[in-house]
Design a protein around this motif. Sequence first.
Motif, PDB file in Angstrom:
ATOM      1  N   GLY A 318      17.537   7.204   4.235  1.00  0.00           N
ATOM      2  CA  GLY A 318      16.825   6.014   4.235  1.00  0.00           C
ATOM      3  C   GLY A 318      15.400   6.274   3.112  1.00  0.00           C
ATOM      4  O   GLY A 318      15.369   5.329   2.265  1.00  0.00           O
ATOM      5  N   LEU A 319      14.710   7.153   3.223  1.00  0.00           N
ATOM      6  CA  LEU A 319      13.586   7.476   2.445  1.00  0.00           C
ATOM      7  C   LEU A 319      14.164   7.546   1.060  1.00  0.00           C
ATOM      8  O   LEU A 319      13.556   7.241   0.020  1.00  0.00           O
ATOM      9  N   SER A 320      15.202   8.296   0.681  1.00  0.00           N
ATOM     10  CA  SER A 320      15.723   8.493  -0.549  1.00  0.00           C
ATOM     11  C   SER A 320      16.198   7.283  -1.100  1.00  0.00           C
ATOM     12  O   SER A 320      16.051   7.199  -2.395  1.00  0.00           O
ATOM     13  N   ILE A 321      16.636   6.512  -0.602  1.00  0.00           N
ATOM     14  CA  ILE A 321      17.182   5.055  -1.037  1.00  0.00           C
ATOM     15  C   ILE A 321      15.839   4.276  -1.299  1.00  0.00           C
ATOM     16  O   ILE A 321      15.990   3.566  -2.233  1.00  0.00           O
ATOM     17  N   VAL A 322      14.979   4.135  -0.388  1.00  0.00           N
ATOM     18  CA  VAL A 322      13.674   3.710  -0.643  1.00  0.00           C
ATOM     19  C   VAL A 322      12.829   4.160  -1.720  1.00  0.00           C
ATOM     20  O   VAL A 322      12.513   3.208  -2.834  1.00  0.00           O
ATOM     21  N   LYS A 323      12.987   5.291  -2.243  1.00  0.00           N
ATOM     22  CA  LYS A 323      12.201   5.863  -3.407  1.00  0.00           C
ATOM     23  C   LYS A 323      13.238   5.218  -4.498  1.00  0.00           C
ATOM     24  O   LYS A 323      12.478   4.846  -5.438  1.00  0.00           O
ATOM     25  N   HIS A 324      14.333   5.497  -4.549  1.00  0.00           N
ATOM     26  CA  HIS A 324      15.335   4.968  -5.590  1.00  0.00           C
ATOM     27  C   HIS A 324      14.784   3.550  -5.892  1.00  0.00           C
ATOM     28  O   HIS A 324      14.701   3.060  -7.204  1.00  0.00           O
ATOM     29  N   ILE A 325      14.847   2.597  -5.074  1.00  0.00           N
ATOM     30  CA  ILE A 325      14.481   1.198  -5.016  1.00  0.00           C
ATOM     31  C   ILE A 325      13.279   1.129  -5.718  1.00  0.00           C
ATOM     32  O   ILE A 325      13.027   0.260  -6.905  1.00  0.00           O
ATOM     33  N   VAL A 326      12.209   1.589  -5.377  1.00  0.00           N
ATOM     34  CA  VAL A 326      10.795   1.521  -5.848  1.00  0.00           C
ATOM     35  C   VAL A 326      10.661   2.074  -7.301  1.00  0.00           C
ATOM     36  O   VAL A 326      10.359   1.471  -8.143  1.00  0.00           O
ATOM     37  N   GLU A 327      11.428   3.218  -7.727  1.00  0.00           N
ATOM     38  CA  GLU A 327      11.519   3.613  -9.111  1.00  0.00           C
ATOM     39  C   GLU A 327      12.312   2.752  -9.823  1.00  0.00           C
ATOM     40  O   GLU A 327      12.264   2.922 -10.870  1.00  0.00           O
ATOM     41  N   ALA A 328      13.280   2.389  -9.371  1.00  0.00           N
ATOM     42  CA  ALA A 328      14.072   1.239 -10.177  1.00  0.00           C
ATOM     43  C   ALA A 328      13.266   0.157 -10.657  1.00  0.00           C
ATOM     44  O   ALA A 328      13.650  -0.619 -11.665  1.00  0.00           O
ATOM     45  N   HIS A 329      12.168  -0.209  -9.934  1.00  0.00           N
ATOM     46  CA  HIS A 329      11.084  -1.320 -10.342  1.00  0.00           C
ATOM     47  C   HIS A 329       9.927  -0.707 -11.180  1.00  0.00           C
ATOM     48  O   HIS A 329       9.068  -1.199 -11.561  1.00  0.00           O
ATOM     49  N   ASN A 330      10.167   0.356 -11.533  1.00  0.00           N
ATOM     50  CA  ASN A 330       9.224   1.296 -12.693  1.00  0.00           C
ATOM     51  C   ASN A 330       7.949   1.628 -11.783  1.00  0.00           C
ATOM     52  O   ASN A 330       6.767   1.322 -12.333  1.00  0.00           O
ATOM     53  N   GLN A 331       8.027   1.709 -10.319  1.00  0.00           N
ATOM     54  CA  GLN A 331       6.697   1.713  -9.441  1.00  0.00           C
ATOM     55  C   GLN A 331       6.741   2.994  -8.743  1.00  0.00           C
ATOM     56  O   GLN A 331       7.673   3.703  -8.903  1.00  0.00           O
ATOM     57  N   THR A 332       5.595   3.226  -7.980  1.00  0.00           N
ATOM     58  CA  THR A 332       5.729   4.680  -7.037  1.00  0.00           C
ATOM     59  C   THR A 332       5.556   4.400  -5.861  1.00  0.00           C
ATOM     60  O   THR A 332       5.001   3.520  -5.274  1.00  0.00           O
ATOM     61  N   ILE A 333       6.006   5.629  -4.988  1.00  0.00           N
ATOM     62  CA  ILE A 333       5.896   5.672  -3.416  1.00  0.00           C
ATOM     63  C   ILE A 333       5.323   6.642  -3.300  1.00  0.00           C
ATOM     64  O   ILE A 333       5.552   7.773  -3.869  1.00  0.00           O
ATOM     65  N   ASN A 334       4.478   6.965  -2.370  1.00  0.00           N
ATOM     66  CA  ASN A 334       3.679   8.234  -1.611  1.00  0.00           C
ATOM     67  C   ASN A 334       3.556   8.131  -0.165  1.00  0.00           C
ATOM     68  O   ASN A 334       3.561   7.140   0.482  1.00  0.00           O
ATOM     69  N   VAL A 335       3.210   9.386   0.094  1.00  0.00           N
ATOM     70  CA  VAL A 335       3.040   9.329   1.639  1.00  0.00           C
ATOM     71  C   VAL A 335       1.788   9.973   1.977  1.00  0.00           C
ATOM     72  O   VAL A 335       1.497  11.228   1.250  1.00  0.00           O
ATOM     73  N   ARG A 336       1.078   9.341   3.054  1.00  0.00           N
ATOM     74  CA  ARG A 336      -0.112  10.543   3.523  1.00  0.00           C
ATOM     75  C   ARG A 336       0.294  10.556   5.238  1.00  0.00           C
ATOM     76  O   ARG A 336       0.547   9.692   5.562  1.00  0.00           O
ATOM     77  N   SER A 337       0.199  11.898   5.592  1.00  0.00           N
ATOM     78  CA  SER A 337       0.442  12.238   6.991  1.00  0.00           C
ATOM     79  C   SER A 337      -0.445  13.205   7.566  1.00  0.00           C
ATOM     80  O   SER A 337      -0.678  14.352   6.912  1.00  0.00           O
ATOM     81  N   THR A 338      -0.656  13.033   8.891  1.00  0.00           N
ATOM     82  CA  THR A 338      -1.150  14.217   9.604  1.00  0.00           C
ATOM     83  C   THR A 338      -0.512  14.586  10.835  1.00  0.00           C
ATOM     84  O   THR A 338      -0.234  13.327  11.469  1.00  0.00           O
ATOM     85  N   LEU A 339      -0.069  15.478  11.198  1.00  0.00           N
ATOM     86  CA  LEU A 339       0.834  15.869  12.291  1.00  0.00           C
ATOM     87  C   LEU A 339       0.022  15.270  13.474  1.00  0.00           C
ATOM     88  O   LEU A 339      -1.022  15.725  13.727  1.00  0.00           O
ATOM     89  N   LYS A 340       0.812  14.782  14.374  1.00  0.00           N
ATOM     90  CA  LYS A 340       0.402  14.285  15.842  1.00  0.00           C
ATOM     91  C   LYS A 340      -0.795  13.231  15.630  1.00  0.00           C
ATOM     92  O   LYS A 340      -1.381  12.520  16.713  1.00  0.00           O
ATOM     93  N   VAL A 341      -1.037  12.792  14.371  1.00  0.00           N
ATOM     94  CA  VAL A 341      -2.191  11.562  14.069  1.00  0.00           C
ATOM     95  C   VAL A 341      -0.988  10.273  13.584  1.00  0.00           C
ATOM     96  O   VAL A 341      -1.428   8.992  14.189  1.00  0.00           O
ATOM     97  N   GLY A 342      -0.332  10.667  12.662  1.00  0.00           N
ATOM     98  CA  GLY A 342       0.342   9.500  12.139  1.00  0.00           C
ATOM     99  C   GLY A 342       0.630   9.548  10.518  1.00  0.00           C
ATOM    100  O   GLY A 342       0.081  10.541   9.913  1.00  0.00           O
ATOM    101  N   SER A 343       1.448   8.547  10.290  1.00  0.00           N
ATOM    102  CA  SER A 343       1.792   8.743   8.791  1.00  0.00           C
ATOM    103  C   SER A 343       1.497   7.141   8.235  1.00  0.00           C
ATOM    104  O   SER A 343       1.592   5.983   8.756  1.00  0.00           O
ATOM    105  N   THR A 344       1.166   7.190   6.702  1.00  0.00           N
ATOM    106  CA  THR A 344       1.213   6.018   6.042  1.00  0.00           C
ATOM    107  C   THR A 344       1.854   6.229   4.646  1.00  0.00           C
ATOM    108  O   THR A 344       1.832   6.914   4.090  1.00  0.00           O
TER     109      THR A 344
END
Length: 354
Positions: A318-344
């Motif tokens: 899933g995330l690999s496809i998501v990255k491909h799609i975003v990059e095909a738009h010449n845009q970027t994707i990133n993630v911030r996360s803390t264990l047991k707290v949550g992810s963005t």
Amino acid sequence: MKKNPTPQQIALATTGLQILALVACLIIAQFIFQIKLSDKLILSIIVGIVLIFIFNYLITINALKNFIYRKIKTIYKSIHNLKQPKGKVYSEISMNEDIIGQVEEEVSGWTDDTNEEILELKKNENFRKEFLGNVSHELKTPVFAIQGYIQTLIDGGLDDQNINLKYLINADKNIDRLISILDDLDVISRHESGQMVINYEDFDIVELAQETIELNILKAKKRNISVGIKKGFSNAIMVSADREKIQQVLTNLIINSIKYGKEGGNTNIGFYDMHNNILVEVSDNGIGIDKSALPRLFERFFRIDKSRSRDAGGTGLGLSIVKHIVEAHNQTINVRSTLKVGSTFGFTLQKTNS
Ligand code: ADP
């Protein structure tokens, strides 16, 4: 880099040295034998020396030229035939330039290029091996499960009312899993072979996010997770992108936030102005991701907890496809996360008319 003498300089120096030796011999002979030299003889000797110098110089430069040309041309030909770097053309050898220095430079450039190519090939080879291993492993799991259920049914399970329908349903679930893996692989391979076409259109990203939330509301309810758009983002935000593919990105991120979210938790989607772009963020307060796993998160088949992902119907693609799609738009994707707290998870999109 230290400069090497040019072939012309080498020929001049050797001829000069030979002439100096000749003159020295003449002077020494004149001293030893006390020969009286007439003006005419001295003039003839000088003319002779000049002629010898010219003759010697021409022979030496020609010999050098033939030798160097033969040797260096082979080197040039080999390196340029093996790899013709863009913009570099094989040029004729000039005798008044630092040929050795030039060849050294070209060969070292060629070695660097070749080493880079070898490293790249090795990396691709490892990547290919790892990928093939992953694909066969991922396909084997559902195929063996289907085989197990069918074999049990053939061996008498078909008449057992307690298991026959259950096993057929389980086999069917595994077929669904096989189909999702194949579909995801198909998307990835289409993208990598350059067949993913991005159909840009102008649309309201807030409306698309709302629509995607509604499509996944049942999944969220099953885990008692509330999914919504952050307060203060009710106005339309127009972006230019492939609506269908961005919906796939949002679906993936929202489903992940539900799969890996906390029971009774919440997922929020926010939009932030970034000059020409809009940053879309999908945040959850779920299990979070360990820092060490973050750099590999977008790799194909990468999963932190394989069984949890499989149980939730994940393919690890899933995330690999998501990255491909975003990059095909010449845009970027990133993630911030803390264990047991949550992810963005955040990705950018181009604003309309920017
Ligand atoms: P999967 O099909 O396994 O969900 P993905 O490529 O979508 O595959 O995600 C890869 C891995 O990243 C998941 O297996 C999970 O371990 C981790 N992950 C993805 N999204 C989240 C999230 N919101 N919270 C925690 N972990 C996540």
